[in-house]
Design an enzyme around this catalytic site. Structure first.
Site, PDB file in Angstrom:
ATOM      1  N   HIS A  16       0.813  -1.092   0.201  1.00 12.88           N
ATOM      2  CA  HIS A  16       0.080   0.361   0.017  1.00 12.88           C
ATOM      3  C   HIS A  16       0.803   1.110   0.007  1.00 12.88           C
ATOM      4  O   HIS A  16       0.733   2.086  -0.743  1.00 12.88           O
ATOM      5  CB  HIS A  16      -0.730   0.204   1.235  1.00 12.88           C
ATOM      6  N   LYS A  40     -16.356  -6.932   6.618  1.00 14.36           N
ATOM      7  CA  LYS A  40     -15.701  -8.259   6.931  1.00 14.36           C
ATOM      8  C   LYS A  40     -15.658  -7.879   8.214  1.00 14.36           C
ATOM      9  O   LYS A  40     -14.727  -6.836   8.790  1.00 14.36           O
ATOM     10  CB  LYS A  40     -14.159  -8.232   5.919  1.00 14.36           C
ATOM     11  N   ARG A  89      -2.459  -6.320  -8.096  1.00 10.13           N
ATOM     12  CA  ARG A  89      -1.283  -6.648  -7.757  1.00 10.13           C
ATOM     13  C   ARG A  89      -0.910  -7.966  -9.519  1.00 10.13           C
ATOM     14  O   ARG A  89       0.086  -8.744  -9.253  1.00 10.13           O
ATOM     15  CB  ARG A  89      -0.906  -7.444  -6.405  1.00 10.13           C
ATOM     16  N   SER A 127      -2.612  -7.774   3.286  1.00 14.85           N
ATOM     17  CA  SER A 127      -3.147  -7.510   4.830  1.00 14.85           C
ATOM     18  C   SER A 127      -3.514  -8.424   5.273  1.00 14.85           C
ATOM     19  O   SER A 127      -3.391  -8.648   6.444  1.00 14.85           O
ATOM     20  CB  SER A 127      -4.125  -6.442   4.524  1.00 14.85           C
TER      21      SER A 127
HETATM   22  O1  PNS Z   1      -8.494  -2.527   0.902  1.00 14.23           O
HETATM   23  P1  PNS Z   1     -10.144  -2.968   0.670  1.00 14.23           P
HETATM   24  O2  PNS Z   1     -10.976  -4.418   0.798  1.00 14.23           O
HETATM   25  O3  PNS Z   1     -10.271  -4.006  -1.608  1.00 14.23           O
HETATM   26  O4  PNS Z   1     -10.825  -2.044  -0.222  1.00 14.23           O
HETATM   27  C1  PNS Z   1     -12.505  -1.913  -1.201  1.00 14.23           C
HETATM   28  C2  PNS Z   1     -12.789  -0.634  -1.362  1.00 14.23           C
HETATM   29  C3  PNS Z   1     -13.291  -0.130   0.225  1.00 14.23           C
HETATM   30  C4  PNS Z   1     -12.510   0.584  -1.803  1.00 14.23           C
HETATM   31  C5  PNS Z   1     -14.307  -0.774  -1.940  1.00 14.23           C
HETATM   32  O5  PNS Z   1     -15.203  -2.162  -0.765  1.00 14.23           O
HETATM   33  C6  PNS Z   1     -15.343   0.105  -1.698  1.00 14.23           C
HETATM   34  O6  PNS Z   1     -14.741   1.484  -3.083  1.00 14.23           O
HETATM   35  N1  PNS Z   1     -16.293   0.538  -0.392  1.00 14.23           N
HETATM   36  C7  PNS Z   1     -17.377   1.384  -0.453  1.00 14.23           C
HETATM   37  C8  PNS Z   1     -19.001   1.430  -1.098  1.00 14.23           C
HETATM   38  C9  PNS Z   1     -18.157   1.500  -3.095  1.00 14.23           C
HETATM   39  O7  PNS Z   1     -18.460   2.567  -2.984  1.00 14.23           O
HETATM   40  N2  PNS Z   1     -18.546   0.570  -3.729  1.00 14.23           N
HETATM   41  C10 PNS Z   1     -19.229   0.007  -4.356  1.00 14.23           C
HETATM   42  C11 PNS Z   1     -20.220   0.198  -4.951  1.00 14.23           C
HETATM   43  S1  PNS Z   1     -21.056  -1.232  -5.382  1.00 14.23           S
END
Ligand code: PNS
Length: 163
Positions: A16, A40, A89, A127
Site C-alpha cells: 500500500h 469483514k 497485484r 493485509s
Molecule cells: O482494501 P479493499 O477491501 O479492497 O477496499 C475495498 C473498497 C473500500 C475500495 C470498496 O469496498 C469500496 O469502495 N467500498 C465503498 C462502497 C462502494 O462505493 N462500493 C462500490 C459500489 S458497490
C-alpha cells in the site's frame, strides 16, 4: 489532480505504502480513505488503521488520511476529487476491480479509476497475509512499515491478544 486511494487497510502494508508514494507524486492531493462500514471482521479499528497510515505517511506532504462511510462515488463528490487510485497485484485482482471501476463510473460519470501496477517485490503481499502471519506469531517486519510494526505490537499487547 485530486485523487482518492480507498481501502480497508487492515493493516497498511509496504505494498500500500508503495502505491501511496507513487500516486502522491502524480497528485496535487491524495486522500487515503479508510472504509468504515466494512463487512469483514476487522483486525484493527478504523481509528487504529488511520493512526498506522498516518505514521507511515507522515513525511508525504500532500497525503491526508480520512475515514469514509457509504459510497466511494459520494466521497469523490465531497472531496471534489477526479480520480480513484487502485493497486493491481495480479490478474486475480482484475475482475473485482474492473467491476468496481465500471460500477463507480456508471454511478458517477466523472469517477475515473487509475490502476497502478504493484511493484514486483510486493505482488505477493496482502493485509490478510500480514494478519495471518501476525496471528500465528510470525515476523511481519518485512511486510509493513517500521512504525506500523511497532504500533501493531503495542496495540495487541494492550488488547492482550499477544505476548
Ligand atoms: O482494501 P479493499 O477491501 O479492497 O477496499 C475495498 C473498497 C473500500 C475500495 C470498496 O469496498 C469500496 O469502495 N467500498 C465503498 C462502497 C462502494 O462505493 N462500493 C462500490 C459500489 S458497490
Amino acid at each position: 489532480m485530486i485523487a482518492i486511494y480507498p481501502g480497508s487497510f487492515d493493516p497498511i502494508t509496504n505494498g500500500h505504502l508503495d502505491i501511496i508514494k507513487r500516486a502522491s507524486k502524480l497528485s496535487e492531493k491524495l486522500y487515503v480513505a479508510v472504509l468504515v462500514n466494512d463487512r469483514k471482521k476487522a483486525f484493527l479499528s478504523v481509528e487504529q488503521k488511520i493512526d498506522l497510515i498516518k505514521c507511515a505517511t507522515e513525511d508525504i506532504n500532500n497525503v491526508e488520511v480520512i475515514a469514509f462511510d457509504g459510497l466511494l462515488v459520494d466521497l469523490l463528490k465531497d472531496k471534489n476529487a477526479n480520480f480513484v487510485i487502485k493497486g493491481l497485484r495480479a490478474i486475480t485482482d482484475f475482475e473485482y476491480e474492473f467491476q468496481m471501476a465500471q460500477l463507480n463510473k456508471d454511478m458517477n460519470v466523472k469517477a475515473e479509476t487509475l490502476f497502478m501496477m504493484s511493484s514486483p517485490e510486493f505482488t505477493f503481499l496482502s493485509s490478510s497475509a500480514v494478519r495471518e502471519i501476525y496471528n500465528f506469531g510470525g515476523d511481519i517486519s518485512g511486510y509493513v512499515p517500521k512504525c506500523v510494526e511497532k504500533k501493531i505490537n503495542n496495540i495487541k499487547e494492550v488488547e492482550g491478544r499477544r505476548k
